[in-house]
Design a protein around this motif. Structure first.
Motif, PDB file in Angstrom:
ATOM      1  N   MET A  58       0.691  -1.235  -0.082  1.00 12.94           N
ATOM      2  CA  MET A  58       0.265   0.074  -0.222  1.00 12.94           C
ATOM      3  C   MET A  58       0.990   1.320  -0.199  1.00 12.94           C
ATOM      4  N   GLU A  59       2.273   1.148   0.087  1.00 17.39           N
ATOM      5  CA  GLU A  59       3.005   2.425  -0.041  1.00 17.39           C
ATOM      6  C   GLU A  59       2.757   3.179  -1.289  1.00 17.39           C
ATOM      7  N   ASP A  60       3.043   4.389  -1.197  1.00 18.82           N
ATOM      8  CA  ASP A  60       3.102   5.221  -2.423  1.00 18.82           C
ATOM      9  C   ASP A  60       1.494   5.438  -2.779  1.00 18.82           C
ATOM     10  N   ARG A  61       0.583   5.352  -1.710  1.00 17.25           N
ATOM     11  CA  ARG A  61      -0.882   5.564  -2.011  1.00 17.25           C
ATOM     12  C   ARG A  61      -1.396   4.732  -3.000  1.00 17.25           C
TER      13      ARG A  61
ATOM     14  N   VAL B 295     -12.792   7.074   1.247  1.00 12.38           N
ATOM     15  CA  VAL B 295     -11.809   6.143   2.127  1.00 12.38           C
ATOM     16  C   VAL B 295     -10.880   6.448   2.831  1.00 12.38           C
ATOM     17  N   TYR B 296     -10.833   5.928   4.065  1.00  9.25           N
ATOM     18  CA  TYR B 296      -9.903   6.641   5.128  1.00  9.25           C
ATOM     19  C   TYR B 296      -8.816   5.647   5.139  1.00  9.25           C
ATOM     20  N   TYR B 297      -7.469   5.706   4.607  1.00 11.08           N
ATOM     21  CA  TYR B 297      -6.592   4.490   4.861  1.00 11.08           C
ATOM     22  C   TYR B 297      -5.623   4.992   5.834  1.00 11.08           C
ATOM     23  N   LEU B 298      -5.514   4.249   6.745  1.00  9.27           N
ATOM     24  CA  LEU B 298      -4.564   4.616   7.973  1.00  9.27           C
ATOM     25  C   LEU B 298      -3.493   3.747   7.918  1.00  9.27           C
ATOM     26  N   GLY B 299      -2.164   3.796   7.641  1.00  6.24           N
ATOM     27  CA  GLY B 299      -1.059   2.884   7.877  1.00  6.24           C
ATOM     28  C   GLY B 299       0.146   3.478   7.052  1.00  6.24           C
ATOM     29  N   PRO B 300       1.322   2.879   7.069  1.00 10.65           N
ATOM     30  CA  PRO B 300       2.373   3.509   6.455  1.00 10.65           C
ATOM     31  C   PRO B 300       2.540   4.001   5.129  1.00 10.65           C
ATOM     32  N   THR B 301       2.768   4.928   4.965  1.00 10.21           N
ATOM     33  CA  THR B 301       2.827   5.786   3.550  1.00 10.21           C
ATOM     34  C   THR B 301       3.856   6.780   3.584  1.00 10.21           C
ATOM     35  N   GLY B 302       4.762   6.783   2.452  1.00  8.09           N
ATOM     36  CA  GLY B 302       5.853   7.808   2.200  1.00  8.09           C
ATOM     37  C   GLY B 302       5.115   8.903   1.797  1.00  8.09           C
ATOM     38  N   ASN B 303       3.711   9.183   1.579  1.00  8.90           N
ATOM     39  CA  ASN B 303       3.228  10.355   0.842  1.00  8.90           C
ATOM     40  C   ASN B 303       2.049  10.441   1.340  1.00  8.90           C
ATOM     41  N   ALA B 304       1.920  11.146   2.437  1.00  5.56           N
ATOM     42  CA  ALA B 304       0.390  11.340   3.011  1.00  5.56           C
ATOM     43  C   ALA B 304      -0.449  12.239   2.373  1.00  5.56           C
TER      44      ALA B 304
ATOM     45  N   GLY C 174      -4.201  12.923  -0.285  1.00  6.63           N
ATOM     46  CA  GLY C 174      -5.427  12.333  -0.931  1.00  6.63           C
ATOM     47  C   GLY C 174      -5.165  12.051  -2.413  1.00  6.63           C
ATOM     48  N   VAL C 175      -5.780  11.262  -2.904  1.00  6.63           N
ATOM     49  CA  VAL C 175      -6.019  10.932  -4.190  1.00  6.63           C
ATOM     50  C   VAL C 175      -7.478  10.513  -4.771  1.00  6.63           C
ATOM     51  N   LYS C 176      -7.926  10.767  -5.974  1.00  3.19           N
ATOM     52  CA  LYS C 176      -9.405  10.803  -6.299  1.00  3.19           C
ATOM     53  C   LYS C 176      -9.141   9.740  -7.406  1.00  3.19           C
ATOM     54  N   ILE C 177      -9.949   8.788  -7.609  1.00  3.79           N
ATOM     55  CA  ILE C 177     -10.226   7.713  -8.843  1.00  3.79           C
ATOM     56  C   ILE C 177     -11.480   7.608  -9.009  1.00  3.79           C
ATOM     57  N   GLY C 178     -11.978   8.051  -9.918  1.00  6.77           N
ATOM     58  CA  GLY C 178     -13.499   7.850 -10.215  1.00  6.77           C
ATOM     59  C   GLY C 178     -14.263   8.332  -9.205  1.00  6.77           C
ATOM     60  N   ASN C 179     -15.424   7.317  -8.626  1.00  4.93           N
ATOM     61  CA  ASN C 179     -16.044   7.807  -7.417  1.00  4.93           C
ATOM     62  C   ASN C 179     -15.524   7.574  -6.142  1.00  4.93           C
ATOM     63  N   PHE C 180     -14.316   7.576  -6.123  1.00  8.83           N
ATOM     64  CA  PHE C 180     -13.394   7.360  -5.000  1.00  8.83           C
ATOM     65  C   PHE C 180     -12.731   8.535  -4.320  1.00  8.83           C
ATOM     66  N   ALA C 181     -12.818   8.967  -3.324  1.00 11.70           N
ATOM     67  CA  ALA C 181     -11.966  10.279  -2.602  1.00 11.70           C
ATOM     68  C   ALA C 181     -11.376   9.616  -1.611  1.00 11.70           C
ATOM     69  N   THR C 182     -10.160   9.244  -1.646  1.00  8.84           N
ATOM     70  CA  THR C 182      -9.325   8.592  -0.783  1.00  8.84           C
ATOM     71  C   THR C 182      -8.380   9.540   0.160  1.00  8.84           C
ATOM     72  N   VAL C 183      -8.028   9.134   1.294  1.00 11.25           N
ATOM     73  CA  VAL C 183      -7.125   9.860   2.080  1.00 11.25           C
ATOM     74  C   VAL C 183      -6.090   9.040   2.835  1.00 11.25           C
ATOM     75  N   PHE C 184      -4.779   9.235   2.409  1.00 13.85           N
ATOM     76  CA  PHE C 184      -3.913   8.319   2.975  1.00 13.85           C
ATOM     77  C   PHE C 184      -3.064   9.203   4.092  1.00 13.85           C
ATOM     78  N   SER C 185      -3.098   8.725   5.377  1.00 17.39           N
ATOM     79  CA  SER C 185      -2.725   9.263   6.556  1.00 17.39           C
ATOM     80  C   SER C 185      -1.815   8.387   7.310  1.00 17.39           C
TER      81      SER C 185
END
Length: 721
Positions: free
Chosen positions: A569-572, A595-604, A606-617
């Motif tokens: 899941m790295e790099d969103r 979608v709220y994703y909580l986990g290790p990520t090198g680049n906190a 958000g990213v949008k794809i289609g009908n998905f608004a996601t936040v990586f933190s």
């Protein structure tokens, strides 16, 4: 002897023989004078033998004989006799002279031969041969108890001796006495033989005196023990039915409530706890008791601490304990608190002392007229301040708050703080009134990374609610209220629960990698609150509200455990999130997924794809938590800011050919204001706080043939006129 029949033949023979003799004599005479013929013998005297007789038993017999002599004193044999009794009811006589006793008394027995008779005196006087006593023994159960015995005397033939007089005696008058009437009285425990004597005969019965307990008395019959551990020796006395003490009675001692008082085998009672207990002594089937009350009496009062130093304005809660005479604490003792000098220190009814001025004051606690004291030395305090850094301000600019009264933080948020004490180190002691709400990390942040100074602390909110956090140095302290009100909680769901309202809406998803820690943000409502904070912020800005998927009035959050690992899941990796949601049976094309994703990520971010608004933190990779809910006007937390940005991407992407101020890199952002919600980049420390500045790029822009976020079906209401 005559047998009662008249037989005259022998008499006639005797007479005829006499006459022949007479004739013979005359014939043999010498012719002289013929002598005179003597008179025939005639009974003249009758003598009875014995002359007297004493009969001692009814039915007893005595044989009397009679001797008959004629006029010449010659014994006449065979003379018929007639026997008679002067009182046949006393003594009867038969034809042979046998006398039979019939009743006590005297009678004359007579024997008659012709006109001659003789008599003898007969006395019938029963003599006791056997004495019987009834009842046949028994037991007297109380001293003074009586029983009346009766005695019967019988003669040798077993006939009752009428009017027999008895002499009564006891073999042991220390056990039982007996009077002349045969009344036996119990005197002492033991056995005695009671004897009735008539003449030379006597009869006896055994009488036992064995006291039986009827009443038990305990003394003293009550009382009060004023200290735990106090003792009192009770004594018990057993008495029979007549109130006579029973010597050497053994007692079993019991307490009705051993939690209040105990008693040993000797009747020694020991106080255990305040209350009342009945102490009972039992012997046999009888028992008696005494009610003892345990009521501690205050004998001493101790105040702790006995001495202390305060600074002006500082508070110290003293405690007092009352003890009884044996040093045991007196439960529920009330105290009256007083200060010897209220200009130095005052004390309230709970023992809370407040320093009011420099000096010395004695604080006393009094209970039941017994007092204890503590000496308070009050000093003027050094100045102490609490500084909190990175307090969110408008546009998220960092600022430093000094001695703030309140810090409104949500679970997972933390702020750096330090203390300043004039002329002293900065190290303070931190304490929260409710440690379940706030945790304080000294020198390190919640992720165990060092803070700027080893004296700094990280104030982390770990639960909903409010608590008072106090920093103390010596006798100086400063406090701040920390926390946030408890939200309405919803347990996590693995499905999309039934929608309160149908149609296009935003559904919240909380995702965790397959091998990563589940922070359970959805369990305490954090994800739902974050989404609603985003919606509220947009409403404040636009006067319009986005439709959010709710279940029974609460944001419906679906928990999603991914198949991908944290490394994958790295790099969103937003496509993994999208594919995981679309693979679920509850997925709907009509909905937009936050979608709220909580986990290790090198680049906190958000990213949008289609009908998905996601936040990586990942708060572990940030200087302060990335998931911060805004509470100040015009301020949105980082997590909410990012979600608002990505939701606008799903509602109306900024098109380069439509936007007046598109980003130069063609990334579907604007480039005119760095604080615009859809700006491509912003200066450090500035949040995206404006929506389409000038309404010329993506919202309500009135640009023909260009997509407008204001027209999204996710809005619940039309734009304001």
């Amino acid at each position: 002897m005559l047998d009662g029949k008249k037989n005259y033949a022998p008499v006639m023979l005797l007479v005829m023989a006499g006459l022949a003799g007479v004739v013979w004599v005359s014939a043999c005479g010498d012719g002289g004078t013929t002598p005179a013929v003597p008179d025939p013998p005639s009974p003249t005297t009758v003598t009875i033998t014995p002359a007297t007789a004493q009969l001692t038993a009814l039915g007893e017999t005595a044989r009397f004989t009679a001797e008959v002599r004629d006029q010449n004193g010659q014994v006449m044999a065979g003379v018929p006799l007639a026997w008679t009794s002067s009182d046949a009811s006393v003594a009867a006589v038969d034809a042979s002279g046998q006398v039979t006793a019939a009743a006590n008394g005297a009678a004359t027995i007579a024997a008659a031969a012709g006109s001659a008779s003789g008599s003898a005196a007969v006395t019938v006087a029963q003599e006791a041969s056997v004495v019987t006593v009834s009842p046949d023994g028994g037991t007297l159960s109380a001293l003074g108890d009586t029983v009346r015995l009766s005695a019967m005397a019988m003669d040798a033939n077993g006939n009752a001796v009428a009017n027999a007089a008895f002499a009564w005696t006891s073999s042991d008058t220390a056990v039982a006495t007996v009077d002349e009437n045969g009344v036996v009285t119990a005197v002492g425990n033991g056995a005695a033989t009671i004897t009735a004597t008539a003449g030379s005969a006597s009869g006896s019965v055994a009488v036992t005196v064995a006291q039986e307990v009827s009443v038990v008395t305990v003394s003293p019959d009550g009382g009060t023990l004023n200290a735990l551990g106090d003792t009192v020796r009770l004594s018990a006395e057993a008495m029979d039915a007549n109130g006579s003490a029973i010597a050497n009675a053994a007692f079993a001692w019991t307490s009705s409530d051993t939690a209040v008082a105990t008693v040993d085998e000797n009747g020694v009672v020991t106080a255990v706890r305040n209350g009342a207990a009945t102490i009972t002594a039992t012997t046999g089937s009888a028992s008696g008791g005494a009610v003892l009350t345990v009521a501690q009496r205050v004998a001493a009062v101790a105040v702790t601490p006995t001495t202390d130093t305060l600074v002006t304005g500082e508070k110290l809660h003293l405690s007092a304990e009352a003890a009884d005479g044996n040093g045991h604490a007196v439960a529920d003792a009330g105290f009256w608190w007083a200060s010897s000098n209220t200009s130095v220190a005052v004390v309230d009814r709970s023992g809370l002392v407040t320093g009011t001025g420099a000096g010395v004051a004695d604080i006393t606690a009094t209970s039941s007229f017994v007092s204890g004291r503590a000496r308070m030395v009050v000093l003027n305090p050094p100045a102490m301040t609490l500084a909190v850094h990175s307090v969110p301000a408008e546009e998220n600019s960092s600022r430093r708050a000094v001695n703030p009264e309140e810090l409104v933080l949500w679970p997972g948020e933390w702020l750096r703080a330090d203390t300043r004490i004039e002329g002293a180190k900065r190290v303070a002691t931190w304490k929260a009134s409710d440690p379940g709400i706030v945790a304080v990390h000294v020198g390190r942040d919640p992720n165990n990374r060092p803070l700027r100074s080893g004296d700094d602390v990280a104030i982390e909110v770990i639960g909903f609610g409010e608590t008072v956090l106090t920093a103390t140095y010596g006798r100086s302290e400063v406090s701040v209220k920390v926390g946030a009100p408890t939200p309405r909680m919803m347990e996590r769901s693995l499905v999309d629960r039934k929608d309160d309202v149908s149609g296009p809406q935003i559904h919240a998803v909380y995702a965790v990698a397959s091998d990563d820690e589940d922070r359970e943000l959805d369990r305490h409502g954090r994800v739902g609150w974050s989404l609603m904070a985003t919606v509220d912020w947009l409403y404040d800005k636009l006067g319009r509200r986005l439709r959010v998927d709710t279940y029974e009035g609460v944001v419906d959050v679906t928990f999603l455990r991914l198949r991908e690992t944290a490394a994958q899941m790295e790099d969103r990796n937003v496509r993994a999130l999208r594919d995981a949601v679309r693979a679920k049976a509850w997925y709907s094309d009509e909905k937009t997924y936050a979608v709220y994703y909580l986990g290790p990520t090198g680049n906190a971010g958000g990213v949008k794809i289609g009908n998905f608004a996601t936040v990586f933190s990942d708060s572990r990779g940030l200087d302060r938590p990335h998931y911060v809910v805004a509470r100040q006007p015009d301020f949105l937390g980082a997590l909410e800011n990012t979600m608002a940005h990505e939701l606008f991407h799903t509602m109306g992407v900024v098109h380069e050919q439509c936007a007046t101020n598109p980003a130069a890199n063609g990334s579907s952002h604007v480039g005119d204001y760095d604080h615009d919600l859809m700006a491509v980049r912003r200066r450090r420390g500035r949040m995206l706080t404006e929506i389409d500045v000038g309404n010329d790029d993506y919202y309500d822009h009135d640009i023909p043939n260009c997509r407008d976020a204001a027209d999204s079906p996710l809005w619940m209401d039309p734009p304001p006129s």
